[in-house]
Design an enzyme around this catalytic site. Structure first.
Site, PDB file in Angstrom:
ATOM      1  N   LYS A 164       0.830  -1.158   0.014  1.00 52.35           N
ATOM      2  CA  LYS A 164      -0.129  -0.156   0.085  1.00 52.35           C
ATOM      3  C   LYS A 164       0.802   1.283   0.166  1.00 52.35           C
ATOM      4  O   LYS A 164       1.989   1.475   1.031  1.00 52.35           O
ATOM      5  CB  LYS A 164      -0.760   0.030   1.250  1.00 52.35           C
ATOM      6  CG  LYS A 164      -2.059   1.056   1.358  1.00 52.35           C
ATOM      7  CD  LYS A 164      -3.105   0.786   2.014  1.00 52.35           C
ATOM      8  CE  LYS A 164      -4.270   1.777   1.902  1.00 52.35           C
ATOM      9  NZ  LYS A 164      -4.691   2.005   0.714  1.00 52.35           N
ATOM     10  N   GLY A 221       6.379   0.514   6.088  1.00 53.65           N
ATOM     11  CA  GLY A 221       7.157  -0.132   5.271  1.00 53.65           C
ATOM     12  C   GLY A 221       7.281   0.002   3.884  1.00 53.65           C
ATOM     13  O   GLY A 221       8.555  -0.075   3.118  1.00 53.65           O
ATOM     14  N   CYS A 222       6.203   0.400   3.315  1.00 50.22           N
ATOM     15  CA  CYS A 222       6.307   0.495   1.872  1.00 50.22           C
ATOM     16  C   CYS A 222       7.228   1.976   1.440  1.00 50.22           C
ATOM     17  O   CYS A 222       7.781   2.083   0.360  1.00 50.22           O
ATOM     18  CB  CYS A 222       4.888   0.803   1.297  1.00 50.22           C
ATOM     19  SG  CYS A 222       4.080  -0.891   1.494  1.00 50.22           S
ATOM     20  N   THR A 223       6.756   2.900   2.674  1.00 45.68           N
ATOM     21  CA  THR A 223       7.337   4.088   2.302  1.00 45.68           C
ATOM     22  C   THR A 223       9.234   3.929   2.578  1.00 45.68           C
ATOM     23  O   THR A 223       9.900   4.434   1.720  1.00 45.68           O
ATOM     24  CB  THR A 223       7.149   5.112   3.236  1.00 45.68           C
ATOM     25  OG1 THR A 223       5.733   5.323   2.975  1.00 45.68           O
ATOM     26  CG2 THR A 223       7.742   6.551   3.159  1.00 45.68           C
ATOM     27  N   ALA A 280      10.302   2.065  -0.952  1.00 44.44           N
ATOM     28  CA  ALA A 280      10.507   2.986  -2.090  1.00 44.44           C
ATOM     29  C   ALA A 280      11.484   4.040  -1.678  1.00 44.44           C
ATOM     30  O   ALA A 280      12.208   4.540  -2.555  1.00 44.44           O
ATOM     31  CB  ALA A 280       9.153   3.815  -2.151  1.00 44.44           C
TER      32      ALA A 280
END
Length: 149
Positions: free
Chosen positions: A40, A45-47, A50
């Site tokens: 998402k 975690g995704c930030t 990325a």
């Protein structure tokens, strides 16, 4: 659908990114592609993942690796995420779940005893001929670029 294995042809794809540009696997023939799936936009975690790829983007490009992120979030969500963190690579939109299913990353997950379907944080390094070179199922969000290099 099971995960593509090392040495197998990567599933072909066609998807638009946050800017409306269409990307196809065949467009990257002769180059390596890090196709990374994440759950998402704009979550911790995704930030971290990325931003690690962003911070090491020139090294990845220098190694001949084009980065493509994929989640089931929509165009507006991807635009906001990419702008907020100045992401230099495309984020592919997979609202119809064609990519997550083709790559076998749409799986049952569990959180606090509740089971649900979601995107696994997996990355596929695809070689210049479109074959799977590496499958990373234990992504280190803060050092992901190093896992690819």
């Amino acid at each position: 659908m099971s995960l593509p294995k090392i040495g197998e042809q990567a599933p072909a794809f066609e998807a638009q990114d946050q800017n409306g540009t269409t990307h196809r696997l065949q467009d990257y023939a002769g180059r390596k592609v890090a196709l990374y799936f994440y759950p998402k936009d704009d979550t911790s975690g995704c930030t971290a993942q990325a931003c690690n790829l962003r911070d090491n983007y020139q090294s990845l490009l220098g190694a001949g690796i084009q980065v493509l992120g994929v989640s089931i979030d929509g165009e507006k969500s991807h635009q906001k995420f990419a702008t907020k963190y100045e992401l230099p690579f495309p984020l592919l939109i997979d609202e119809d779940k064609k990519l997550v299913e083709a790559y076998g990353v749409w799986q049952e997950k569990s959180m606090y005893g509740r089971k649900y379907m979601g995107t696994m944080r997996y990355t596929f390094l695809i070689d210049e001929e479109g074959k799977i070179e590496k499958v990373i199922t234990k992504v280190d969000t803060k050092n992901h670029a190093a896992q690819l290099l």
